[in-house]
Design an enzyme around this catalytic site. Structure first.
Site, PDB file in Angstrom:
ATOM      1  N   LYS A 191      -3.709 -32.224 -48.860  1.00 35.08           N
ATOM      2  CA  LYS A 191      -4.509 -31.122 -49.386  1.00 35.08           C
ATOM      3  C   LYS A 191      -4.037 -30.668 -50.777  1.00 35.08           C
ATOM      4  CE  LYS A 191      -7.335 -30.806 -45.891  1.00 35.08           C
ATOM      5  NZ  LYS A 191      -6.840 -31.834 -44.959  1.00 35.08           N
TER       6      LYS A 191
HETATM    7  C1  LIG Z   1     -12.812 -29.504 -43.502  1.00 34.67           C
HETATM    8  C2  LIG Z   1     -11.533 -29.488 -42.718  1.00 34.67           C
HETATM    9  N1  LIG Z   1     -11.314 -28.511 -41.838  1.00 34.67           N
HETATM   10  C3  LIG Z   1     -10.177 -28.431 -41.121  1.00 34.67           C
HETATM   11  C4  LIG Z   1      -9.186 -29.373 -41.265  1.00 34.67           C
HETATM   12  C5  LIG Z   1      -7.943 -29.270 -40.441  1.00 34.67           C
HETATM   13  O1  LIG Z   1      -6.832 -29.076 -41.248  1.00 34.67           O
HETATM   14  P1  LIG Z   1      -5.347 -29.264 -40.645  1.00 34.67           P
HETATM   15  O2  LIG Z   1      -5.012 -30.705 -40.773  1.00 34.67           O
HETATM   16  O3  LIG Z   1      -4.476 -28.385 -41.508  1.00 34.67           O
HETATM   17  O4  LIG Z   1      -5.385 -28.801 -39.244  1.00 34.67           O
HETATM   18  C6  LIG Z   1      -9.359 -30.419 -42.169  1.00 34.67           C
HETATM   19  C7  LIG Z   1      -8.317 -31.440 -42.339  1.00 34.67           C
HETATM   20  O5  LIG Z   1      -8.503 -32.486 -42.894  1.00 34.67           O
HETATM   21  C8  LIG Z   1     -10.556 -30.479 -42.924  1.00 34.67           C
HETATM   22  O6  LIG Z   1     -10.764 -31.463 -43.805  1.00 34.67           O
END
Ligand SMILES: Cc1ncc(COP(=O)(O)O)c(C=O)c1O
Length: 384
Positions: A191
């Site tokens: 990210k």
């Molecule tokens: C649009 C979106 N929402 C939620 C998430 C979940 O993030 P995390 O990996 O921090 O749980 C991601 C992860 O790639 C994502 O791309």
């Protein structure tokens, strides 16, 4: 004689890469040596710094954005069968967490140019069971928040913005996360900034904040840091059967060094995308995302492009030692969602068309000019 410019022996280029400063290694080592590894002073400081970044709004650190979405949905008091409107073109965590919190995902199609939810479809998707909207700022491009919040206000709906891609973005001159109802950030290594794994919930809602504090740590009214510190007490009460979604100090130490670099990371991403767009614009077989009419700053978490025969394209790029991401195939077409909610091919034609052809080119703040040249040359060779 060959016209090929790409060197197949060049090292494998990943599509994303975290960028850690030297101080980060020292700070993480200091936490490791301190004897306090889990939630503690570093997490408290990270929450303060996040709050300052978001103009004084409150921040609570958690173990991932997935955890944050689930907790935020629970904290607004979602009830079994409540409908939550979101997009089919997202990582499946957006939908999974709605289900985990007892909700029913209701989807609306995307605008094929921006790949964000098509806000002109929002009003028609609202029913008496609708409780919340979970917009996704896809690839780091803010959705049309004016229309979204006006509609949410009219129908008395909560908004939980999935900002997994969008920390560092702006809408109409305001930071995403700096205003609105509830925002959830991701600090996964791919990210815009990272804590290894991790996330944060941003809101001004005191009730939501209190519920998140409890739910992220077993439903206990205080965290381990309070119990085990000199001033704390060993006694605690459990007010709800909560989860184990707290962030560790080891993670927060990374985040404390990442946050001051975030805006610079976004600037680097923006410069790289500018070059990509200029140099790929004349290629007939590739479709780049378009900018919306409203004022915004794109966080450029991803540069997604549409290509014919996407899977072959990815394989051919891999042969040239270039990693390509796939964000995303449509979430409603996964087995669970087809079988549970009856979603099928044809329900969301724009999202399905994009989902079948989309992929992400390498993009990260420390990407060098020669790495970008390599990708552009390879794309040109593969898409002749
Ligand atoms: C649009 C979106 N929402 C939620 C998430 C979940 O993030 P995390 O990996 O921090 O749980 C991601 C992860 O790639 C994502 O791309």
């Amino acid at each position: 004689m060959t016209n090929k410019k790409t060197d197949e022996n060049a090292p494998f280029l990943t599509f994303a890469k975290p960028c850690l400063s030297e101080e980060t290694y020292r700070d993480v080592e200091a936490v490791l040596r301190s004897g306090w590894l889990t939630t503690g002073p570093k997490v408290a400081q990270f929450e303060k710094d996040l709050s300052a970044y978001f103009g004084g709004r409150q921040a609570r650190a958690i173990s991932s954005a997935t955890a944050g979405l689930q907790l935020a949905l629970l904290a607004i008091g979602l009830r079994e069968g409540d409908e939550v409107i979101t997009t089919p073109l997202t990582f499946v965590a957006t939908l999974n967490t709605i289900v985990q919190a007892g909700g029913k995902p209701v989807l609306i199609d995307i605008d094929p140019n921006t790949r964000n939810m098509d806000m002109s479809l929002l009003e028609a998707a609202i029913t008496p069971r609708t409780r919340a909207i979970v917009p996704v700022h896809f690839a780091g491009l803010p959705v049309d928040l004016d229309t979204l919040y006006a509609t949410a206000k009219k129908h008395n709906l909560r908004v939980i913005e999935d900002c997994a891609h969008a920390i560092g973005a702006e809408y109409n001159g305001q930071k995403i996360g700096g205003f609105g109802d509830i925002q959830v950030m991701s600090f996964h290594p791919n990210k815009n900034m990272t804590t290894g794994e991790g996330g944060a919930v941003i809101t001004d809602d005191k009730d939501v904040l209190q519920k998140i504090e409890r739910l992220r740590f077993h439903g206990i009214d205080r965290e381990a840091f309070n119990r085990f510190s000199k001033s704390g007490s060993q006694h605690y009460d459990v007010v709800t059967p909560g989860f184990k979604y707290n962030m560790m100090d080891i993670q927060a130490a990374i985040g404390l060094r990442q946050l001051p670099m975030l805006d610079g990371f976004i600037d680097s991403r923006t410069q790289l995308v500018k070059q990509y767009r200029e140099r790929l614009a004349s290629l007939e077989k590739i479709f780049l995302p378009a900018d919306p009419a409203y004022a915004h700053k794109h966080a450029w978490h991803l540069l997604t492009v549409l290509v014919p025969e996407r899977d072959t394209f990815i394989e051919k790029m891999k042969e040239k030692n270039i990693g390509i991401g796939m964000h995303y195939v449509c979430a409603h077409l996964f087995t669970f969602y087809r079988e549970t909610y009856g979603f099928k091919q044809g329900d969301f034609p724009h999202a399905e068309n994009v989902g079948a052809r989309i992929c992400s080119l390498p993009l990260f703040p420390t990407m060098t000019q020669s790495e970008l040249d390599r990708v552009v040359d390879a794309v040109q060779e593969v898409l002749v």
